[in-house]
Design a protein around this motif. Structure first.
Motif, PDB file in Angstrom:
ATOM      1  N   VAL A 177       0.755  -1.196  -0.279  1.00  0.00           N
ATOM      2  CA  VAL A 177       0.224  -0.138   0.242  1.00  0.00           C
ATOM      3  C   VAL A 177       1.213   0.914   0.008  1.00  0.00           C
ATOM      4  CG1 VAL A 177      -1.583   1.615   1.227  1.00  0.00           C
ATOM      5  CG2 VAL A 177      -2.328  -1.020   1.043  1.00  0.00           C
ATOM      6  N   THR A 178       1.903   0.739   0.845  1.00  0.00           N
ATOM      7  CA  THR A 178       2.704   2.083   1.047  1.00  0.00           C
ATOM      8  C   THR A 178       3.395   2.592  -0.566  1.00  0.00           C
ATOM      9  OG1 THR A 178       3.337   2.032   3.004  1.00  0.00           O
ATOM     10  CG2 THR A 178       4.816   3.340   1.934  1.00  0.00           C
ATOM     11  N   GLN A 179       4.308   1.659  -0.925  1.00  0.00           N
ATOM     12  CA  GLN A 179       4.332   1.359  -2.748  1.00  0.00           C
ATOM     13  C   GLN A 179       4.070   2.096  -3.491  1.00  0.00           C
ATOM     14  OE1 GLN A 179       6.494  -1.668  -4.133  1.00  0.00           O
ATOM     15  NE2 GLN A 179       7.082  -0.873  -5.983  1.00  0.00           N
ATOM     16  N   ARG A 180       2.319   2.083  -3.408  1.00  0.00           N
ATOM     17  CA  ARG A 180       1.107   2.238  -3.992  1.00  0.00           C
ATOM     18  C   ARG A 180       1.138   3.335  -4.080  1.00  0.00           C
ATOM     19  NH1 ARG A 180      -3.789   1.309  -3.480  1.00  0.00           N
ATOM     20  NH2 ARG A 180      -3.759   0.386  -1.752  1.00  0.00           N
ATOM     21  N   LEU A 181       0.709   3.821  -3.232  1.00  0.00           N
ATOM     22  CA  LEU A 181       0.664   5.709  -2.842  1.00  0.00           C
ATOM     23  C   LEU A 181       1.619   6.617  -2.747  1.00  0.00           C
ATOM     24  CD1 LEU A 181      -1.723   5.633   1.170  1.00  0.00           C
ATOM     25  CD2 LEU A 181      -2.170   5.476  -2.032  1.00  0.00           C
ATOM     26  N   THR A 182       2.440   6.083  -2.480  1.00  0.00           N
ATOM     27  CA  THR A 182       3.635   6.718  -2.670  1.00  0.00           C
ATOM     28  C   THR A 182       3.985   6.976  -4.147  1.00  0.00           C
ATOM     29  OG1 THR A 182       5.200   5.686  -0.923  1.00  0.00           O
ATOM     30  CG2 THR A 182       6.596   7.152  -3.165  1.00  0.00           C
ATOM     31  N   GLY A 183       3.429   5.883  -5.457  1.00  0.00           N
ATOM     32  CA  GLY A 183       3.478   6.485  -6.808  1.00  0.00           C
ATOM     33  C   GLY A 183       2.248   7.012  -7.417  1.00  0.00           C
ATOM     34  N   HIS A 184       1.300   6.636  -6.274  1.00  0.00           N
ATOM     35  CA  HIS A 184       0.153   8.150  -6.941  1.00  0.00           C
ATOM     36  C   HIS A 184       0.210   9.558  -6.368  1.00  0.00           C
ATOM     37  CE1 HIS A 184      -2.732   5.303  -8.044  1.00  0.00           C
ATOM     38  NE2 HIS A 184      -2.509   5.023  -6.802  1.00  0.00           N
ATOM     39  N   VAL A 185       1.039   9.733  -5.251  1.00  0.00           N
ATOM     40  CA  VAL A 185       2.105  11.230  -4.997  1.00  0.00           C
ATOM     41  C   VAL A 185       3.030  11.499  -5.599  1.00  0.00           C
ATOM     42  CG1 VAL A 185       2.512  12.385  -3.286  1.00  0.00           C
ATOM     43  CG2 VAL A 185       1.609  11.148  -3.079  1.00  0.00           C
ATOM     44  N   ALA A 186       3.418  10.769  -6.583  1.00  0.00           N
ATOM     45  CA  ALA A 186       4.470  10.948  -7.289  1.00  0.00           C
ATOM     46  C   ALA A 186       3.284  11.277  -8.636  1.00  0.00           C
ATOM     47  CB  ALA A 186       5.366  10.133  -7.313  1.00  0.00           C
ATOM     48  N   THR A 187       2.910  10.739  -8.966  1.00  0.00           N
ATOM     49  CA  THR A 187       1.980  11.177  -9.957  1.00  0.00           C
ATOM     50  C   THR A 187       1.265  12.327  -9.830  1.00  0.00           C
ATOM     51  OG1 THR A 187       1.850   9.349 -10.913  1.00  0.00           O
ATOM     52  CG2 THR A 187       0.414  10.237 -11.699  1.00  0.00           C
ATOM     53  N   HIS A 188       0.222  12.575  -9.036  1.00  0.00           N
ATOM     54  CA  HIS A 188      -0.872  13.314  -8.898  1.00  0.00           C
ATOM     55  C   HIS A 188      -0.795  14.805  -7.603  1.00  0.00           C
ATOM     56  CE1 HIS A 188      -2.579  10.686 -11.624  1.00  0.00           C
ATOM     57  NE2 HIS A 188      -2.818   9.947 -10.999  1.00  0.00           N
ATOM     58  N   ALA A 189       0.446  14.686  -6.992  1.00  0.00           N
ATOM     59  CA  ALA A 189       0.722  15.624  -5.855  1.00  0.00           C
ATOM     60  C   ALA A 189       1.813  15.738  -5.775  1.00  0.00           C
ATOM     61  CB  ALA A 189      -0.028  15.277  -4.582  1.00  0.00           C
ATOM     62  N   ALA A 190       3.098  15.535  -6.502  1.00  0.00           N
ATOM     63  CA  ALA A 190       4.266  16.394  -5.823  1.00  0.00           C
ATOM     64  C   ALA A 190       4.457  17.315  -5.904  1.00  0.00           C
ATOM     65  CB  ALA A 190       5.293  15.359  -7.040  1.00  0.00           C
ATOM     66  N   ASP A 191       3.414  18.397  -6.273  1.00  0.00           N
ATOM     67  CA  ASP A 191       4.249  19.472  -6.089  1.00  0.00           C
ATOM     68  C   ASP A 191       3.338  20.250  -4.754  1.00  0.00           C
ATOM     69  OD1 ASP A 191       1.501  19.405  -6.747  1.00  0.00           O
ATOM     70  OD2 ASP A 191       1.168  21.722  -7.449  1.00  0.00           O
ATOM     71  N   LEU A 192       2.600  18.822  -4.071  1.00  0.00           N
ATOM     72  CA  LEU A 192       2.222  19.779  -2.621  1.00  0.00           C
ATOM     73  C   LEU A 192       3.112  19.097  -1.271  1.00  0.00           C
ATOM     74  CD1 LEU A 192      -1.711  18.432  -3.991  1.00  0.00           C
ATOM     75  CD2 LEU A 192      -0.859  20.570  -3.752  1.00  0.00           C
ATOM     76  N   HIS A 193       2.549  19.204  -0.149  1.00  0.00           N
ATOM     77  CA  HIS A 193       2.588  19.174   0.774  1.00  0.00           C
ATOM     78  C   HIS A 193       2.029  18.021   0.960  1.00  0.00           C
ATOM     79  CE1 HIS A 193       3.398  18.222   5.069  1.00  0.00           C
ATOM     80  NE2 HIS A 193       5.043  19.301   4.992  1.00  0.00           N
ATOM     81  N   ALA A 194       2.478  16.638   0.992  1.00  0.00           N
ATOM     82  CA  ALA A 194       1.945  15.224   1.146  1.00  0.00           C
ATOM     83  C   ALA A 194       2.111  14.340   2.138  1.00  0.00           C
ATOM     84  CB  ALA A 194       0.817  14.718   0.105  1.00  0.00           C
ATOM     85  N   ARG A 195       1.112  13.430   2.573  1.00  0.00           N
ATOM     86  CA  ARG A 195       2.189  12.680   3.904  1.00  0.00           C
ATOM     87  C   ARG A 195       0.887  11.563   3.804  1.00  0.00           C
ATOM     88  NH1 ARG A 195       0.860  13.895  10.363  1.00  0.00           N
ATOM     89  NH2 ARG A 195       2.265  11.204  11.231  1.00  0.00           N
ATOM     90  N   ILE A 196       1.462  10.071   4.029  1.00  0.00           N
ATOM     91  CA  ILE A 196       1.167   8.691   3.406  1.00  0.00           C
ATOM     92  C   ILE A 196       1.441   8.309   4.934  1.00  0.00           C
ATOM     93  CG2 ILE A 196       1.079   6.693   2.870  1.00  0.00           C
ATOM     94  CD1 ILE A 196       2.886   8.000  -0.332  1.00  0.00           C
ATOM     95  N   LEU A 197      -0.323   7.745   5.302  1.00  0.00           N
ATOM     96  CA  LEU A 197      -0.330   6.603   6.351  1.00  0.00           C
ATOM     97  C   LEU A 197      -0.749   5.956   6.179  1.00  0.00           C
ATOM     98  CD1 LEU A 197      -1.635   9.895   9.191  1.00  0.00           C
ATOM     99  CD2 LEU A 197       0.815   9.142   8.630  1.00  0.00           C
ATOM    100  N   VAL A 198      -0.508   4.734   6.997  1.00  0.00           N
ATOM    101  CA  VAL A 198      -0.622   3.163   6.624  1.00  0.00           C
ATOM    102  C   VAL A 198      -1.207   2.796   8.556  1.00  0.00           C
ATOM    103  CG1 VAL A 198      -0.924   1.044   5.689  1.00  0.00           C
ATOM    104  CG2 VAL A 198      -0.143   2.739   4.577  1.00  0.00           C
TER     105      VAL A 198
END
Length: 267
Positions: free
Chosen positions: A220-241
């Motif tokens: 899940v962490t790997q998948r969400l990291t990919g989505h952030v890189a694709t869609h939210a790279a310019d944002l202050h984004a945090r991933i929680l599992v």
């Protein structure tokens, strides 16, 4: 959908306190996106008995029309007292029970966003916001913003009553199939408000599964990291599992993160 820019905002109301907060948020949202707001109130219709003569039916119809004009006038005055300046709005009186009137309004108005209150009291026209809101969100296929008591924080500390403030958005990213679309949409929303973004995934695997939960967490962490890189790279984004029931982890995280907006995708 990589952009979210509503042009029509539907705000159902029963003129109760909580629905007033919801309408105020809806109007502020419309102002933010230069959209038009439609404030809708349901009005129950009473069918004439079968033994009524045509003249009696006509008289009852005239009374109903006069009552609708009166209700519309009351609704317009109530909306103006909310002091949300700058957002154009139109009042709509929907015939029938609240949930059916709202769904019909969605069909005719074709809004891009519905803003509703919940936990309201039985008020004008017996509009029950709690059960009505649940019925509506289960049947509409457009974004629906649900406002609860206490959500006035969205309008906190701003110079104009027509402005809305969102600092942090929590996105529940539990559906692997649609997560990419949800992240793209929420990222566009966060970008518009200049908000921080938290992506939360809840792993509901039982504790006895051992390594299975660890593997799921890594995937899940790997998948969400990919989505952030694709869609939210310019944002202050945090991933929680987190482990545990999704609804509980969402509530816990919303408190921890002091989220102003929670986005949950429906299936």
């Amino acid at each position: 959908m990589s952009d979210f820019h509503p042009q029509r905002v539907l705000c159902p109301t029963d003129m109760s306190e909580i629905s007033g907060t919801a309408v105020r948020c809806g109007l502020a949202w419309a102002w933010r996106f230069k959209a038009k707001a439609f404030v809708l109130m349901a009005r129950e219709l009473v069918l004439p008995p079968r033994y009524f003569t045509p003249e009696q039916v006509a008289a009852l119809t005239r009374q109903a029309d006069e009552m609708e004009d009166e209700v519309r006038g009351d609704l317009e005055g109530w909306v103006k007292k909310l002091e949300v300046e700058g957002a154009p709005f139109e009042t709509v009186i929907g015939p029938g029970a609240a949930d059916r009137a709202i769904l019909r309004g969605v069909h005719l108005i074709k809004p891009d966003l519905v803003v509703m209150g919940t936990h309201g009291r039985s008020g004008y026209n017996r509009f029950l916001m709690g059960s009505t809101t649940e019925k509506v969100i289960r049947q509409v296929a457009i974004p629906t913003l649900v406002i609860r008591k206490g959500c006035r924080r969205l309008l906190r500390g701003v110079a104009s009553p027509g402005q809305i403030e969102i600092r942090r958005i929590l996105c529940a990213a539990d559906n692997a199939t649609d997560t990419g679309t949800h992240v793209a949409t929420v990222a566009a929303l966060a970008r518009s408000f200049g908000a921080d973004l938290t992506l939360l995934h809840s792993v509901e695997a039982p504790r006895w599964s051992g390594g299975g939960a660890d593997k799921a967490r890594d995937e899940v962490t790997q998948r969400l990291t990919g989505h952030v890189a694709t869609h939210a790279a310019d944002l202050h984004a945090r991933i929680l599992v987190r482990e545990g029931p999704a609804y509980q982890r969402i509530l816990d995280c919303a408190l921890e993160e002091e989220a102003d907006l929670i986005v949950v995708g429906g299936r």
